[in-house]
Design a protein around this motif. Structure first.
Motif, PDB file in Angstrom:
ATOM      1  N   TYR A   4      -3.241   3.069   0.152  1.00  0.00           N
ATOM      2  CA  TYR A   4      -1.924   2.449   0.008  1.00  0.00           C
ATOM      3  C   TYR A   4      -1.295   2.102   1.361  1.00  0.00           C
ATOM      4  CZ  TYR A   4      -2.855   4.636  -4.445  1.00  0.00           C
ATOM      5  OH  TYR A   4      -3.459   5.037  -5.608  1.00  0.00           O
ATOM      6  N   GLU A   5      -2.096   2.078   2.395  1.00  0.00           N
ATOM      7  CA  GLU A   5      -1.602   1.857   3.757  1.00  0.00           C
ATOM      8  C   GLU A   5      -0.768   0.579   3.880  1.00  0.00           C
ATOM      9  OE1 GLU A   5      -3.832   0.859   7.886  1.00  0.00           O
ATOM     10  OE2 GLU A   5      -4.496   2.664   6.833  1.00  0.00           O
ATOM     11  N   ARG A   6      -1.232  -0.499   3.286  1.00  0.00           N
ATOM     12  CA  ARG A   6      -0.512  -1.784   3.412  1.00  0.00           C
ATOM     13  C   ARG A   6       0.829  -1.768   2.678  1.00  0.00           C
ATOM     14  NH1 ARG A   6      -3.192  -5.681   6.406  1.00  0.00           N
ATOM     15  NH2 ARG A   6      -5.384  -5.209   6.579  1.00  0.00           N
ATOM     16  N   GLN A   7       0.939  -0.962   1.634  1.00  0.00           N
ATOM     17  CA  GLN A   7       2.228  -0.799   0.964  1.00  0.00           C
ATOM     18  C   GLN A   7       3.152   0.078   1.783  1.00  0.00           C
ATOM     19  OE1 GLN A   7       0.366  -0.994  -3.471  1.00  0.00           O
ATOM     20  NE2 GLN A   7       1.614   0.741  -3.072  1.00  0.00           N
ATOM     21  N   GLU A   8       2.579   1.137   2.355  1.00  0.00           N
ATOM     22  CA  GLU A   8       3.383   2.102   3.100  1.00  0.00           C
ATOM     23  C   GLU A   8       3.953   1.521   4.394  1.00  0.00           C
ATOM     24  OE1 GLU A   8       0.805   5.491   3.476  1.00  0.00           O
ATOM     25  OE2 GLU A   8       1.210   6.151   1.422  1.00  0.00           O
ATOM     26  N   ILE A   9       3.333   0.493   4.953  1.00  0.00           N
ATOM     27  CA  ILE A   9       3.884  -0.099   6.175  1.00  0.00           C
ATOM     28  C   ILE A   9       5.083  -0.996   5.890  1.00  0.00           C
ATOM     29  CG2 ILE A   9       1.734   0.057   7.490  1.00  0.00           C
ATOM     30  CD1 ILE A   9       1.340  -2.962   7.044  1.00  0.00           C
ATOM     31  N   LEU A  10       5.292  -1.336   4.625  1.00  0.00           N
ATOM     32  CA  LEU A  10       6.473  -2.117   4.261  1.00  0.00           C
ATOM     33  C   LEU A  10       7.705  -1.214   4.329  1.00  0.00           C
ATOM     34  CD1 LEU A  10       5.040  -3.977   1.140  1.00  0.00           C
ATOM     35  CD2 LEU A  10       5.433  -4.937   3.423  1.00  0.00           C
ATOM     36  N   PRO A  11       8.735  -1.628   5.050  1.00  0.00           N
ATOM     37  CA  PRO A  11       9.920  -0.766   5.156  1.00  0.00           C
ATOM     38  C   PRO A  11      10.569  -0.480   3.803  1.00  0.00           C
ATOM     39  CG  PRO A  11      10.218  -2.823   6.414  1.00  0.00           C
ATOM     40  CD  PRO A  11       8.854  -2.859   5.815  1.00  0.00           C
ATOM     41  N   GLU A  12      10.426  -1.385   2.843  1.00  0.00           N
ATOM     42  CA  GLU A  12      11.007  -1.182   1.518  1.00  0.00           C
ATOM     43  C   GLU A  12      10.242  -0.151   0.687  1.00  0.00           C
ATOM     44  OE1 GLU A  12      11.735  -5.331   2.987  1.00  0.00           O
ATOM     45  OE2 GLU A  12       9.963  -4.101   2.745  1.00  0.00           O
ATOM     46  N   VAL A  13       9.017   0.177   1.102  1.00  0.00           N
ATOM     47  CA  VAL A  13       8.213   1.160   0.375  1.00  0.00           C
ATOM     48  C   VAL A  13       8.073   2.422   1.216  1.00  0.00           C
ATOM     49  CG1 VAL A  13       5.975   1.642  -0.714  1.00  0.00           C
ATOM     50  CG2 VAL A  13       6.962  -0.655  -0.870  1.00  0.00           C
ATOM     51  N   GLY A  14       7.332   2.340   2.302  1.00  0.00           N
ATOM     52  CA  GLY A  14       7.121   3.502   3.157  1.00  0.00           C
ATOM     53  C   GLY A  14       6.368   4.607   2.441  1.00  0.00           C
ATOM     54  N   VAL A  15       6.179   5.711   3.151  1.00  0.00           N
ATOM     55  CA  VAL A  15       5.481   6.870   2.589  1.00  0.00           C
ATOM     56  C   VAL A  15       6.297   7.470   1.449  1.00  0.00           C
ATOM     57  CG1 VAL A  15       4.607   9.190   3.097  1.00  0.00           C
ATOM     58  CG2 VAL A  15       4.243   7.338   4.739  1.00  0.00           C
ATOM     59  N   ALA A  16       7.610   7.511   1.610  1.00  0.00           N
ATOM     60  CA  ALA A  16       8.463   8.084   0.553  1.00  0.00           C
ATOM     61  C   ALA A  16       8.400   7.250  -0.720  1.00  0.00           C
ATOM     62  CB  ALA A  16       9.910   8.189   1.049  1.00  0.00           C
ATOM     63  N   GLY A  17       8.435   5.928  -0.582  1.00  0.00           N
ATOM     64  CA  GLY A  17       8.346   5.053  -1.744  1.00  0.00           C
ATOM     65  C   GLY A  17       7.008   5.179  -2.444  1.00  0.00           C
ATOM     66  N   GLN A  18       5.943   5.309  -1.662  1.00  0.00           N
ATOM     67  CA  GLN A  18       4.625   5.489  -2.265  1.00  0.00           C
ATOM     68  C   GLN A  18       4.567   6.808  -3.021  1.00  0.00           C
ATOM     69  OE1 GLN A  18       2.287   2.996  -2.240  1.00  0.00           O
ATOM     70  NE2 GLN A  18       1.362   4.268  -3.812  1.00  0.00           N
ATOM     71  N   GLY A  19       5.233   7.810  -2.497  1.00  0.00           N
ATOM     72  CA  GLY A  19       5.318   9.093  -3.196  1.00  0.00           C
ATOM     73  C   GLY A  19       6.042   8.962  -4.524  1.00  0.00           C
ATOM     74  N   ARG A  20       7.090   8.129  -4.551  1.00  0.00           N
ATOM     75  CA  ARG A  20       7.806   7.899  -5.814  1.00  0.00           C
ATOM     76  C   ARG A  20       6.914   7.153  -6.810  1.00  0.00           C
ATOM     77  NH1 ARG A  20      11.927   7.202  -2.122  1.00  0.00           N
ATOM     78  NH2 ARG A  20      11.874   4.932  -2.231  1.00  0.00           N
ATOM     79  N   LEU A  21       6.130   6.196  -6.317  1.00  0.00           N
ATOM     80  CA  LEU A  21       5.190   5.497  -7.206  1.00  0.00           C
ATOM     81  C   LEU A  21       4.167   6.479  -7.765  1.00  0.00           C
ATOM     82  CD1 LEU A  21       4.508   2.166  -5.277  1.00  0.00           C
ATOM     83  CD2 LEU A  21       5.585   2.402  -7.515  1.00  0.00           C
ATOM     84  N   ARG A  22       3.655   7.354  -6.917  1.00  0.00           N
ATOM     85  CA  ARG A  22       2.652   8.333  -7.348  1.00  0.00           C
ATOM     86  C   ARG A  22       3.227   9.275  -8.413  1.00  0.00           C
ATOM     87  NH1 ARG A  22       1.775  10.249  -2.702  1.00  0.00           N
ATOM     88  NH2 ARG A  22       0.154   8.769  -2.146  1.00  0.00           N
ATOM     89  N   ALA A  23       4.520   9.559  -8.333  1.00  0.00           N
ATOM     90  CA  ALA A  23       5.155  10.462  -9.290  1.00  0.00           C
ATOM     91  C   ALA A  23       5.649   9.750 -10.547  1.00  0.00           C
ATOM     92  CB  ALA A  23       6.332  11.171  -8.618  1.00  0.00           C
ATOM     93  N   ALA A  24       5.631   8.423 -10.548  1.00  0.00           N
ATOM     94  CA  ALA A  24       6.203   7.644 -11.662  1.00  0.00           C
ATOM     95  C   ALA A  24       5.343   7.733 -12.913  1.00  0.00           C
ATOM     96  CB  ALA A  24       6.360   6.185 -11.244  1.00  0.00           C
ATOM     97  N   ARG A  25       6.037   7.695 -14.057  1.00  0.00           N
ATOM     98  CA  ARG A  25       5.401   7.694 -15.370  1.00  0.00           C
ATOM     99  C   ARG A  25       5.865   6.437 -16.100  1.00  0.00           C
ATOM    100  NH1 ARG A  25       8.032  12.648 -17.769  1.00  0.00           N
ATOM    101  NH2 ARG A  25       9.727  11.603 -16.734  1.00  0.00           N
ATOM    102  N   VAL A  26       4.924   5.562 -16.412  1.00  0.00           N
ATOM    103  CA  VAL A  26       5.250   4.272 -17.030  1.00  0.00           C
ATOM    104  C   VAL A  26       4.607   4.194 -18.407  1.00  0.00           C
ATOM    105  CG1 VAL A  26       5.048   1.764 -16.823  1.00  0.00           C
ATOM    106  CG2 VAL A  26       5.430   3.155 -14.770  1.00  0.00           C
ATOM    107  N   LEU A  27       5.414   3.812 -19.386  1.00  0.00           N
ATOM    108  CA  LEU A  27       4.918   3.546 -20.738  1.00  0.00           C
ATOM    109  C   LEU A  27       4.803   2.043 -20.893  1.00  0.00           C
ATOM    110  CD1 LEU A  27       4.264   4.263 -23.716  1.00  0.00           C
ATOM    111  CD2 LEU A  27       6.748   4.217 -24.142  1.00  0.00           C
ATOM    112  N   VAL A  28       3.617   1.565 -21.241  1.00  0.00           N
ATOM    113  CA  VAL A  28       3.377   0.144 -21.493  1.00  0.00           C
ATOM    114  C   VAL A  28       3.029   0.001 -22.967  1.00  0.00           C
ATOM    115  CG1 VAL A  28       1.988  -1.878 -20.926  1.00  0.00           C
ATOM    116  CG2 VAL A  28       2.525  -0.203 -19.132  1.00  0.00           C
ATOM    117  N   VAL A  29       3.835  -0.772 -23.682  1.00  0.00           N
ATOM    118  CA  VAL A  29       3.583  -0.995 -25.113  1.00  0.00           C
ATOM    119  C   VAL A  29       3.052  -2.409 -25.281  1.00  0.00           C
ATOM    120  CG1 VAL A  29       4.575  -1.077 -27.424  1.00  0.00           C
ATOM    121  CG2 VAL A  29       5.367   0.652 -25.774  1.00  0.00           C
ATOM    122  N   GLY A  30       1.819  -2.503 -25.754  1.00  0.00           N
ATOM    123  CA  GLY A  30       1.120  -3.775 -25.899  1.00  0.00           C
ATOM    124  C   GLY A  30       0.058  -3.909 -24.825  1.00  0.00           C
ATOM    125  N   ALA A  31      -1.142  -4.299 -25.224  1.00  0.00           N
ATOM    126  CA  ALA A  31      -2.250  -4.445 -24.276  1.00  0.00           C
ATOM    127  C   ALA A  31      -2.822  -5.856 -24.313  1.00  0.00           C
ATOM    128  CB  ALA A  31      -3.348  -3.426 -24.586  1.00  0.00           C
TER     129      ALA A  31
END
Length: 167
Positions: A4-31
């Motif tokens: 995720y290095e290229r995401q983490e270098i974005l100031p809007e994401v960073g290491v903290a943002g990537q951590g939030r993505l890693r902790a996120a739980r998403v429900l997708v209805v419909g495939a």
């Protein structure tokens, strides 16, 4: 090298943002067609847990727009095939494929386990069930629909008006 290095270098994401993505739980209805676009992106971004709900099977007539599936997948449950594809794209995340139809009875528990809900269903009934459930549980709902060359996408509930309030 970090996946995720290229995401983490974005100031809007960073290491903290990537951590939030890693902790996120998403429900997708419909495939189907909408999920064919969103699922690989959520997977590649490193969203920690994706639960996919769809009771349909892969059909040849949908292969032109449901790009997660191949001819060899015909007859198999979409949720199972799509979940396996996502796991193959990123082994660092958890993906559950539930081959069932969304109902008012199972929506409560499914939404309760999610941080955000994506409505990729081809069903107004499912969209309204999700809207009502997300509103009651104060969960954000992202809903999209496509018909021919028209469509919509919107954010509902979780502090915003419900889909039912708009439609």
């Amino acid at each position: 090298m970090n996946r995720y290095e290229r995401q983490e270098i974005l100031p809007e994401v960073g290491v903290a943002g990537q951590g939030r993505l890693r902790a996120a739980r998403v429900l997708v209805v419909g495939a189907g067609g909408l999920a064919a676009t969103v699922l690989p992106l959520l997977t590649a971004a490193g969203v920690g847990r994706i639960t996919l709900v769809d009771g349909d099977r892969v059909e040849q007539s949908n292969l032109h727009r449901q790009t997660l599936f191949s001819e060899a997948d015909q007859g198999r449950f979409k949720a199972e095939v799509a979940a396996a594809r996502c796991r193959a794209l990123n082994s660092e995340i958890a993906v559950a494929g539930l081959s069932q139809v969304l109902t008012a009875e199972n929506a409560q528990a499914l939404v309760a386990q999610a941080d955000v809900v994506l409505d990729c269903a081809d069903s107004y009934a499912a969209s309204y069930i999700l809207s009502d459930t997300c509103l009651a549980q104060h969960k954000p709902l992202i809903s999209a629909s496509v018909l021919g060359f028209s469509g919509y996408v919107g954010g509902f509930c979780g502090g915003a008006p419900s889909l039912r309030a708009l439609f």
